[in-house]
Design an enzyme around this catalytic site. Sequence first.
Site, PDB file in Angstrom:
ATOM      1  N   GLY A 155       0.822  -1.195   0.000  1.00 50.61           N
ATOM      2  CA  GLY A 155       0.000   0.000   0.000  1.00 50.61           C
ATOM      3  C   GLY A 155       0.856   1.244   0.000  1.00 50.61           C
ATOM      4  N   PRO A 156       0.261   2.378  -0.276  1.00 49.71           N
ATOM      5  CA  PRO A 156       1.015   3.643  -0.306  1.00 49.71           C
ATOM      6  C   PRO A 156       1.494   4.049   1.089  1.00 49.71           C
ATOM      7  CG  PRO A 156      -1.336   4.029  -0.550  1.00 49.71           C
ATOM      8  CD  PRO A 156      -1.155   2.552  -0.609  1.00 49.71           C
ATOM      9  N   PRO A 157       2.398   5.019   1.175  1.00 51.63           N
ATOM     10  CA  PRO A 157       2.887   5.457   2.493  1.00 51.63           C
ATOM     11  C   PRO A 157       1.765   6.046   3.344  1.00 51.63           C
ATOM     12  CG  PRO A 157       4.310   6.268   0.723  1.00 51.63           C
ATOM     13  CD  PRO A 157       3.095   5.704   0.075  1.00 51.63           C
ATOM     14  N   GLY A 158       1.856   5.796   4.633  1.00 54.91           N
ATOM     15  CA  GLY A 158       0.950   6.440   5.570  1.00 54.91           C
ATOM     16  C   GLY A 158      -0.364   5.731   5.820  1.00 54.91           C
ATOM     17  N   VAL A 159      -0.558   4.504   5.266  1.00 57.72           N
ATOM     18  CA  VAL A 159      -1.841   3.822   5.479  1.00 57.72           C
ATOM     19  C   VAL A 159      -1.811   2.935   6.720  1.00 57.72           C
ATOM     20  CG1 VAL A 159      -2.452   3.865   3.046  1.00 57.72           C
ATOM     21  CG2 VAL A 159      -1.180   1.934   3.952  1.00 57.72           C
ATOM     22  N   GLY A 160      -0.637   2.833   7.399  1.00 58.34           N
ATOM     23  CA  GLY A 160      -0.590   2.096   8.663  1.00 58.34           C
ATOM     24  C   GLY A 160      -0.075   0.679   8.556  1.00 58.34           C
ATOM     25  N   LYS A 161       0.791   0.404   7.589  1.00 59.42           N
ATOM     26  CA  LYS A 161       1.293  -0.967   7.422  1.00 59.42           C
ATOM     27  C   LYS A 161       2.162  -1.384   8.609  1.00 59.42           C
ATOM     28  CE  LYS A 161       3.237   0.032   3.481  1.00 59.42           C
ATOM     29  NZ  LYS A 161       2.795   1.423   3.330  1.00 59.42           N
ATOM     30  N   THR A 162       3.106  -0.536   8.976  1.00 57.05           N
ATOM     31  CA  THR A 162       4.021  -0.883  10.076  1.00 57.05           C
ATOM     32  C   THR A 162       3.298  -0.907  11.414  1.00 57.05           C
ATOM     33  OG1 THR A 162       5.839   0.132   8.838  1.00 57.05           O
ATOM     34  CG2 THR A 162       6.196  -0.273  11.190  1.00 57.05           C
ATOM     35  N   SER A 222      -2.196   0.784 -18.445  1.00 56.55           N
ATOM     36  CA  SER A 222      -3.567   1.136 -18.070  1.00 56.55           C
ATOM     37  C   SER A 222      -4.014   2.494 -18.600  1.00 56.55           C
ATOM     38  CB  SER A 222      -3.711   1.118 -16.544  1.00 56.55           C
ATOM     39  OG  SER A 222      -2.889   2.093 -15.949  1.00 56.55           O
ATOM     40  N   LYS A 282      -7.288   3.458  -7.668  1.00 53.47           N
ATOM     41  CA  LYS A 282      -7.669   4.413  -8.709  1.00 53.47           C
ATOM     42  C   LYS A 282      -9.044   5.009  -8.445  1.00 53.47           C
ATOM     43  CE  LYS A 282      -4.853   2.174 -12.259  1.00 53.47           C
ATOM     44  NZ  LYS A 282      -4.825   1.427 -13.536  1.00 53.47           N
TER      45      LYS A 282
END
Length: 834
Positions: free
Chosen positions: A362-369, A685, A728
């Site tokens: 996922g993109p940065p800042g979505v809470g993966k870590t 795409s 998207k």
Amino acid sequence: MDDKNAEPEVEQIQVLPLVALRDTVIFPEMIVPLQVGRDRSVKALDRAVRTSQPVALITQRSNETEEVNSVDELYTIGTLAKIAQVIRLQDGTIRAIVQGQKRIRLLDLVQTDPHLEARIELIDDEQEKSLEVEALMASVQGQIEQYVSSGASVPPEVAVAARNISDGGLLADMVAYSPDMTTEARQQLLATIDVAERLRMVGQFLAKQIEVLELKGRIQSEVKSEMDKTQREYILREQLKAIQKELGEDDPAVAEAGELKTKVEESAMPADVKEKALKEVDRLNRIPSASPEQGVIRTYVDWLVSLPWGVQTDDNLDLDESEKILNEDHYGLEKPKERILEYMAVRKLAEKIRSPILLFVGPPGVGKTSLGKSIARAMGRKFVRMSLGGIHDEAEIRGHRRTYIGALPGRVIQSIKTAESSNPVFMLDEIDKVGMDFRGDPSSALLEVLDPEQNNSFQDNYLEVPFDLSRVLFIATANMVDTIPPALRDRMEIIQLPGYTQLERLRIAQRFLMPKQLENHGLTAEHLEISEEALVRLIQAFTHEAGVRNMERELANIARKVARRVAADASVKVVVKPEDLEIYLGPARFDYGELDAEDQIGMATGLVVSDAGGDIVQVEATKMDGKDEFILTGQLGDVMKESARAGMSYIRARTKELGIDPGVFEKQTLHIHVPAGATPKDGPSAGVTMATAMASLLTGRPVRRDLAMTGEITLRGRVLPIGGLKSKLLAAHLAGVKTVLIPKRNEKDLIDVPEEVRTQLRLVPVETMDEVLAEALISAPRPASRIKAERAARQQRVTPPKTRAPRRKAPTPKLPVPGTPEVPVEQPPAGGGA
């Protein structure tokens, strides 16, 4: 020894002054000097001298006890002594010469002040004339002679005196005055009433001392030939080590090796690992202490011992509690939460289960870590994190071999040691940013770590023994999967975290970010309140991201400014409204929901996805007079350029159906530009978007400004599926788009799109470019029959060259709106006017 509870004879009981001895034991028939300095002891001796009484001499159990106040602080067995001489010194102490007379047993203390006075019982030796006693005496006398001749630090006359003693008890007591006997051993000898047993004790003591002395002499004879000035210190140390080894009193290096050996034996290592560790400890004992190998081996064994072999935390298998913890820490993110709860449910039902290898993309800042930390807390496991961003050296994963100076295990084993558990939640952060150079390929080393079939025997280059990683729950994170090698990607279960909707961002700000920023800045809800309308405007006008990191920064910016006001006046309460955001954050940075004011010809809106999440892009097309050429700009990759050429080929093949003059391709140059020019772009795409922009330019039909599209195009005009649909659509929703064209074969992916986005967007599945153009272009194309009629009419109006005036180009006729009857378009006269 007699039973203490036996009734003593009355004449054996006496009450006498008592002197407590420290680190000294007096035996019967021995004449020894005493230095008495404690006040109670001085008064006890004075009392005995005045009353012409003997004195009881009993040793303290602890030398640190200053004043004795109870029987428990003294040994039970002591000596009755006669005072032969007393000399009072100037400092108040007394030097007395005493002669031991008989063993006594302490019954109790009669008084403690001004001096100690005790009730004692006289003890007779248990001695019977027997052959055993005589044999023991002869053995001890022989041992004493051997002891003296071996170099013991006692006068040679001792051996002669021992030969003249006929009393077994007196002979045993005589040995007690050897300087090699400890106070505890002397007290034990004094407390032994049976003479035969006492002789056995001193026999064992003498045998050990004789062996030590002989060993010392042997060592001296072995090293004497090699002794010189440079070797003297080394040989002395070797002698000391050998003597201490025989006595069981190792030097620090030997003691440390013994401690390592104990740790290895007590650890839960597998048998083969333990065998290797013990071999290394044996090597450590054989290598000289000055050798550099000492440190290498000691460090290696320390690493083996410190690893959590068989140590693991108990999983929290309460699914309701775990789900509550996951929801407390993160809003949304249903897929990863569901996957973890499924694993816990199976773990609850099946004792042995293989841990999954998860990849959060996922993109940065979505809470993966932070989600990884939350999973560890929900499962009751330890959490460790290893950042892989920028790693180029394979040894970072596997470690260096011990032949290198300063070698250490790899970061996988180091992290396991830090976790102190063999089943932690192990987060491999930024796995898509692993590099590769001449030092090796770290991603190849990760293949073994992340393969459930192999990681139960992961072998680090430094340890050279297998370690079981199968219980570890590995969670990797990445911004995109394209840069992850296929073999490594195949070993992981990919879970997409595409980003948050506006509603999710709003709830995250209210439930998590605002309380966190208030606490970080020393504020409370009484000091700062941000209205829901202000948060919505902040999300729309001041942030444009897939995650919430920038939103958290903006909230911190507001909190800092409010904290400054509160520091000046604690009674201030600030309520931030939408119109106040410009005061705290400056002008709005983004225009949410404000697309182009008019429908444009030759410009179409496409949807793209990158490591920063989804986004919209405006594809522009224009034409100019010139040679037949096709220009592509905007840092486009090879795949994207091929998609543009495929779109152009489709349009040229369908000029009749689209109402396009075929001659335009020969006389004019087409140019496609994809902003922003500084950002590299690639992927198939955008094919339908570029084809739509070109079709709009060549037909003169504007593209609807509130419509966006995505899909790969083929030469026959088919629209193929794409990836990243959720990201998207989130970007389209954030930009205020109303209608989105998606490939028909991507309809199955809509289940992952939040309901909020699906209800607010008009989603149109398409299979061909004809459907795309019919939906995207505002007016219908001219029929081919009409184009032919117009061309024939122009040819009929051609005049002779001599009289023909310059003819201006006819304007593009306005095309009818779909669904309305065709209206003939009037053509200007051939001669044309100004």
